[in-house]
Design an enzyme around this catalytic site. Structure first.
Site, mmCIF file in Angstrom:
data_model
loop_
_atom_site.group_PDB
_atom_site.id
_atom_site.type_symbol
_atom_site.label_atom_id
_atom_site.label_comp_id
_atom_site.label_asym_id
_atom_site.label_seq_id
_atom_site.Cartn_x
_atom_site.Cartn_y
_atom_site.Cartn_z
ATOM 1 N N HIS A 139 -13.775 -2.415 6.409
ATOM 2 C CA HIS A 139 -12.558 -3.004 6.988
ATOM 3 C C HIS A 139 -12.832 -3.545 8.398
ATOM 4 O O HIS A 139 -13.668 -3.014 9.138
ATOM 5 C CB HIS A 139 -11.496 -1.907 7.063
ATOM 6 C CG HIS A 139 -10.128 -2.385 7.433
ATOM 7 N ND1 HIS A 139 -9.660 -2.344 8.726
ATOM 8 C CD2 HIS A 139 -9.122 -2.894 6.683
ATOM 9 C CE1 HIS A 139 -8.408 -2.813 8.756
ATOM 10 N NE2 HIS A 139 -8.065 -3.149 7.530
ATOM 11 N N SER A 154 -10.662 -1.400 0.300
ATOM 12 C CA SER A 154 -9.294 -1.901 0.286
ATOM 13 C C SER A 154 -9.098 -3.122 -0.602
ATOM 14 O O SER A 154 -8.048 -3.272 -1.210
ATOM 15 C CB SER A 154 -8.849 -2.217 1.709
ATOM 16 O OG SER A 154 -9.713 -3.153 2.313
ATOM 17 N N HIS A 174 -7.071 4.194 1.881
ATOM 18 C CA HIS A 174 -6.500 3.953 0.551
ATOM 19 C C HIS A 174 -6.702 5.130 -0.402
ATOM 20 O O HIS A 174 -6.383 5.036 -1.581
ATOM 21 C CB HIS A 174 -7.100 2.683 -0.060
ATOM 22 C CG HIS A 174 -6.761 1.474 0.760
ATOM 23 N ND1 HIS A 174 -5.590 0.781 0.624
ATOM 24 C CD2 HIS A 174 -7.424 0.892 1.794
ATOM 25 C CE1 HIS A 174 -5.545 -0.205 1.514
ATOM 26 N NE2 HIS A 174 -6.651 -0.149 2.232
ATOM 27 N N LYS A 219 0.240 3.903 4.771
ATOM 28 C CA LYS A 219 0.040 3.471 3.387
ATOM 29 C C LYS A 219 0.714 4.475 2.454
ATOM 30 O O LYS A 219 1.934 4.482 2.404
ATOM 31 C CB LYS A 219 -1.447 3.243 3.151
ATOM 32 C CG LYS A 219 -1.857 1.963 3.907
ATOM 33 C CD LYS A 219 -3.318 1.669 4.032
ATOM 34 C CE LYS A 219 -3.471 0.354 4.814
ATOM 35 N NZ LYS A 219 -4.801 0.163 5.367
ATOM 36 N N ASP A 255 -13.513 6.398 6.017
ATOM 37 C CA ASP A 255 -12.156 5.880 6.186
ATOM 38 C C ASP A 255 -11.439 6.008 4.841
ATOM 39 O O ASP A 255 -11.795 5.341 3.869
ATOM 40 C CB ASP A 255 -12.253 4.412 6.631
ATOM 41 C CG ASP A 255 -10.893 3.753 6.809
ATOM 42 O OD1 ASP A 255 -9.882 4.304 6.341
ATOM 43 O OD2 ASP A 255 -10.856 2.657 7.407
ATOM 44 N N ASN A 286 0.830 -1.202 0.000
ATOM 45 C CA ASN A 286 0.000 0.000 0.000
ATOM 46 C C ASN A 286 0.870 1.260 0.000
ATOM 47 O O ASN A 286 0.389 2.347 0.279
ATOM 48 C CB ASN A 286 -0.901 0.025 1.236
ATOM 49 C CG ASN A 286 -1.815 -1.175 1.295
ATOM 50 O OD1 ASN A 286 -2.484 -1.481 0.313
ATOM 51 N ND2 ASN A 286 -1.832 -1.871 2.422
ATOM 52 N N GLU A 296 -15.796 3.109 4.009
ATOM 53 C CA GLU A 296 -14.511 3.453 3.413
ATOM 54 C C GLU A 296 -14.841 4.304 2.188
ATOM 55 O O GLU A 296 -15.944 4.225 1.656
ATOM 56 C CB GLU A 296 -13.767 2.183 2.973
ATOM 57 C CG GLU A 296 -13.389 1.290 4.139
ATOM 58 C CD GLU A 296 -12.718 -0.027 3.726
ATOM 59 O OE1 GLU A 296 -11.966 -0.047 2.739
ATOM 60 O OE2 GLU A 296 -12.951 -1.027 4.421
#
Ligand SMILES: *Cc1c(COP(=O)(O)O)cnc(C)c1O
Length: 422
Positions: free
Chosen positions: A163, A210, A238, A269, A235, A77, A206
């Site tokens: 997640h 992910s 990423h 990440k 979130d 990541n 998210e």
């Protein structure tokens, strides 16, 4: 003073002992734990679901060393290739030299240094928020924040593919949790309309997912939040550094920074360090400082991690060409893998989910790739839903065109040999 040997304290029947550098230690008492865990692990093995660690003997980067061999890695990541950036390395080394290795206590005791405050100002600015608060990891941030905001009598609406840390945050909060179908605002709307009017509501999602690389319909979710009087937490693990003109994430790119109640981002990440943060209003941060148990009762991020992350924020803002290169690689790989005959999930990010389905076949594809000098582990349940095992392929900004070409050739061969491609 003479130390009493452990063998006497524990009264081991069979007193045979081995010796290590630290002295003599007793043979472990057989409590039945091994008898229980052995069969459990064997079951995982039989189902092709056992996981084990592969150790890497180099630093992070587009090429890494495993088992005495250099391989192209396409699974980290470290999107912008900052984990081994010399500027971050220098900043971390200087911080260690000036400030030492460990913060020594939690942030509220003696663990807050000037550098934490400076990093939090920079992160708030990156996220276009009033304030931010740094946590030891994304896992800490998510379980701490969700459980600090919600309690019994409240209702959380959580995307089906969220997640593990968000799921655990919901569980810890003791709020009632309603899971809505993945990226499905219509289903979320139905659940919101059916929810009790008493108690607080929170939507949790998210932005970039992910394992699938798809992106939540943020504008719709924010609209639903406003309509039903819910808060919204996103979130951006990423998305931070990867989306948005300045790398601020999907929230920034969508112009919704003022609408989202809580933004979570990670430092481990795209930012190449370790840790995480929340960004939002001043009172949010003040409340979390008091009520997020993973913040209050956990040791502060050490100087090296803080210093590296601080430099990373400047790089993320100042070098959009890194994002461009990441996206160029991803776009190219996506079309070439598809042309090859691989089935890719509906991604909108540099995360390329190469769907295999069968667990054993995903392992086989990964092993065949490894033989050809490419490292991408198979992602299996419970990380992804049963029957959707995959290789999560992720290029980074620092891969060379040659790395990508080498990898694509290996994919074509390994795909055929493993039976994923016909
Ligand atoms: C990685 C990840 C986390 C956890 O962050 P860490 O800093 O690695 O603990 C949280 N949420 C999402 C979506 C993630 O992918």
């Amino acid at each position: 003073m003479q130390r009493r040997p452990h063998v006497q304290i524990y009264r081991i029947q069979d007193a045979s002992v081995r010796t290590r550098e630290c002295g003599r230690f007793p043979r472990r008492v057989m409590t039945g734990l091994d008898d229980t865990l052995g069969p459990r692990l064997a079951q995982l093995d039989a189902n092709h679901l056992r996981r084990s660690l592969k150790t890497i003997s180099s630093g992070p980067g587009p090429r890494i060393w495993i088992g005495g061999r250099e391989v192209v890695q396409l699974c980290s990541n470290d999107y912008l290739g900052l984990a081994a950036d010399p500027r971050l390395q220098r900043a971390a080394a200087d911080a260690v030299a000036r400030l030492g290795c460990g913060a020594g206590s939690s942030r509220l005791v003696s663990g807050t240094m000037d550098s934490h405050a400076d990093l939090e100002r920079a992160l708030a600015e990156l996220k276009m928020a009033d304030a931010s608060l740094v946590f030891a990891s994304g896992y800490h941030a998510n379980i701490g924040v969700v459980s600090a905001l919600m309690g019994s009598g409240d209702t959380i609406f959580s995307d089906q593919r969220n997640h593990a840390s968000l799921i655990d945050g919901c569980r810890l909060s003791r709020a009632s949790t309603k899971v809505y179908r993945h990226v499905d605002p219509e289903h979320l709307g139905q659940l919101l309309s059916a929810a009790p009017t008493a108690g607080q509501k929170l939507i949790v999602t998210e932005t970039v997912f992910s394992m699938d690389g798809d992106v939540a319909p943020l504008r719709d979710l924010v609209g639903l939040a406003r309509h039903w009087g819910a808060w919204i937490l996103v979130d951006e693990a990423h998305a931070t550094g990867v989306f948005g003109e300045h790398g601020g994430g999907v929230v920034q790119e969508s112009g919704l920074a003022a609408e989202v109640d809580v933004q979570v981002g990670t430092l481990g990440k795209a930012l190449g360090s370790l840790g995480a943060f929340t960004a939002g209003g001043r009172l949010l941060v003040d409340w979390l400082t008091n009520a997020a148990r993973t913040f209050v009762y956990s040791t502060a991020l050490p100087p090296a991690a803080v210093a590296a992350a601080r430099v990373a924020v400047d790089v993320v803002r100042g070098e959009p060409e890194r994002r461009q290169r990441l996206w160029d690689h991803a776009t190219m790989m996506r079309s070439r893998l598809t042309d090859c005959g691989f089935r890719l999930g509906p991604t909108c990010s540099p995360i390329l989910p190469l769907l295999v389905g069968d667990d054993a076949r995903a392992l086989k594809l990964s092993a065949e790739l490894f033989k050809r000098g490419v490292f991408v582990p198979a992602i299996r349940p419970p990380t992804v839903p049963p029957g959707t095992s995959r290789l999560r392929v992720v290029p980074t900004a620092t891969h060379s065109t040659e790395d990508i070409e080498t990898a694509l050739e290996a994919f074509a061969d390994a795909g055929r040999v493993s039976g994923v491609l016909r």
